[in-house]
Design a protein around this motif. Structure first.
Motif, short mmCIF file in Angstrom:
data_model
loop_
_atom_site.label_atom_id
_atom_site.label_comp_id
_atom_site.label_asym_id
_atom_site.label_seq_id
_atom_site.Cartn_x
_atom_site.Cartn_y
_atom_site.Cartn_z
N GLU A 101 -0.79 12.21 4.41
CA GLU A 101 -2.21 11.86 4.52
C GLU A 101 -2.53 10.62 3.69
O GLU A 101 -3.35 9.81 4.08
CB GLU A 101 -3.07 13.04 4.10
CG GLU A 101 -4.55 12.78 4.11
CD GLU A 101 -5.11 12.39 5.47
OE1 GLU A 101 -6.11 11.65 5.49
OE2 GLU A 101 -4.56 12.81 6.50
N LYS A 102 -1.84 10.45 2.56
CA LYS A 102 -2.09 9.30 1.71
C LYS A 102 -1.74 7.99 2.42
O LYS A 102 -2.34 6.96 2.14
CB LYS A 102 -1.27 9.40 0.42
CG LYS A 102 -1.63 10.57 -0.45
CD LYS A 102 -0.68 10.63 -1.63
CE LYS A 102 -0.75 11.95 -2.34
NZ LYS A 102 0.29 12.03 -3.39
N VAL A 120 1.52 4.53 -2.75
CA VAL A 120 1.39 5.95 -2.41
C VAL A 120 2.45 6.75 -3.15
O VAL A 120 2.22 7.89 -3.54
CB VAL A 120 1.50 6.15 -0.88
CG1 VAL A 120 1.70 7.60 -0.52
CG2 VAL A 120 0.28 5.58 -0.19
N SER A 178 1.45 16.91 2.54
CA SER A 178 0.15 16.30 2.24
C SER A 178 0.27 14.83 1.84
O SER A 178 -0.70 14.08 1.96
CB SER A 178 -0.58 17.09 1.16
OG SER A 178 0.21 17.12 -0.02
N ASP A 179 1.46 14.41 1.39
CA ASP A 179 1.65 13.00 1.03
C ASP A 179 1.52 12.09 2.24
O ASP A 179 1.19 10.92 2.10
CB ASP A 179 3.02 12.79 0.38
CG ASP A 179 3.15 13.49 -0.97
OD1 ASP A 179 2.11 13.73 -1.62
OD2 ASP A 179 4.29 13.79 -1.36
N ARG A 228 -2.32 7.27 5.43
CA ARG A 228 -3.36 6.93 6.41
C ARG A 228 -4.16 5.71 5.97
O ARG A 228 -4.48 4.84 6.78
CB ARG A 228 -4.28 8.13 6.62
CG ARG A 228 -5.31 7.93 7.69
CD ARG A 228 -6.14 9.22 7.84
NE ARG A 228 -7.28 8.97 8.65
CZ ARG A 228 -8.41 8.38 8.23
NH1 ARG A 228 -8.53 7.98 7.00
NH2 ARG A 228 -9.41 8.20 9.05
N SER A 229 -4.44 5.61 4.69
CA SER A 229 -5.22 4.48 4.19
C SER A 229 -4.47 3.16 4.32
O SER A 229 -5.06 2.10 4.26
CB SER A 229 -5.62 4.71 2.74
OG SER A 229 -4.46 4.72 1.92
N CYS A 230 -3.16 3.21 4.51
CA CYS A 230 -2.35 2.01 4.63
C CYS A 230 -2.31 1.46 6.06
O CYS A 230 -1.90 0.32 6.27
CB CYS A 230 -0.92 2.29 4.19
SG CYS A 230 -0.79 2.77 2.45
N CYS A 282 0.84 -1.20 0.00
CA CYS A 282 0.00 0.00 0.00
C CYS A 282 0.87 1.25 0.00
O CYS A 282 0.66 2.17 -0.78
CB CYS A 282 -0.93 -0.01 1.22
SG CYS A 282 -2.00 1.44 1.32
#
Length: 127
Positions: A115-116, A105, A112-113, A118-120, A101
């Motif tokens: 934040e990406k 990204v 701001s990267d 977070r989904s991992c 994951c």
């Protein structure tokens, strides 16, 4: 609040591991807080990682960069991530899912990267 702080710890790689270079020591925290015009008191006011303001994302990026979890090229060092206690306790399959994951990204170049990523994070620690 606990879940948020645990997420912050994982994302920041505030690691107590065999490799002491991974430990975000007081000096690192102070430098990153100062660079982002924040204080430890400011951190206490954040209760939801999903609503993290830019300065918090920049703090997380700063700490990860200074501890070597994020390289100068923005790439994540997955061997260092595996030393994070919460990640180390995950089974190998979950660790591999996290790694794949995070690879998707791409490089972490901007605040701001973060934040990406977070989904991992595994369920239960990303709220």
């Amino acid at each position: 609040m606990f879940t948020f702080l645990l997420s912050l710890v994982i994302i920041c790689a505030f690691v107590v591991a065999e490799d002491s270079s991974l430990l975000a020591d007081e000096k690192t925290w102070k430098e990153c807080l100062e660079e982002n015009s924040m204080t430890m008191e400011d951190l206490k006011s954040y209760t939801n990682i999903a609503e993290a303001p830019e300065e918090l994302l920049c703090l997380v990026k700063c700490i990860n960069t200074k501890t070597g979890v994020i390289g100068e090229d923005g790439q994540i060092d997955f061997e260092k991530i595996k030393l994070i206690p919460t990640i180390a306790k995950m089974d190998e399959g979950k660790q591999n899912e996290l790694k794949e994951c995070a690879k998707n990204v791409g490089p972490i170049k901007e605040c701001s990267d973060i934040e990406k990523l977070r989904s991992c994070l595994p369920e239960g620690i990303k709220e």
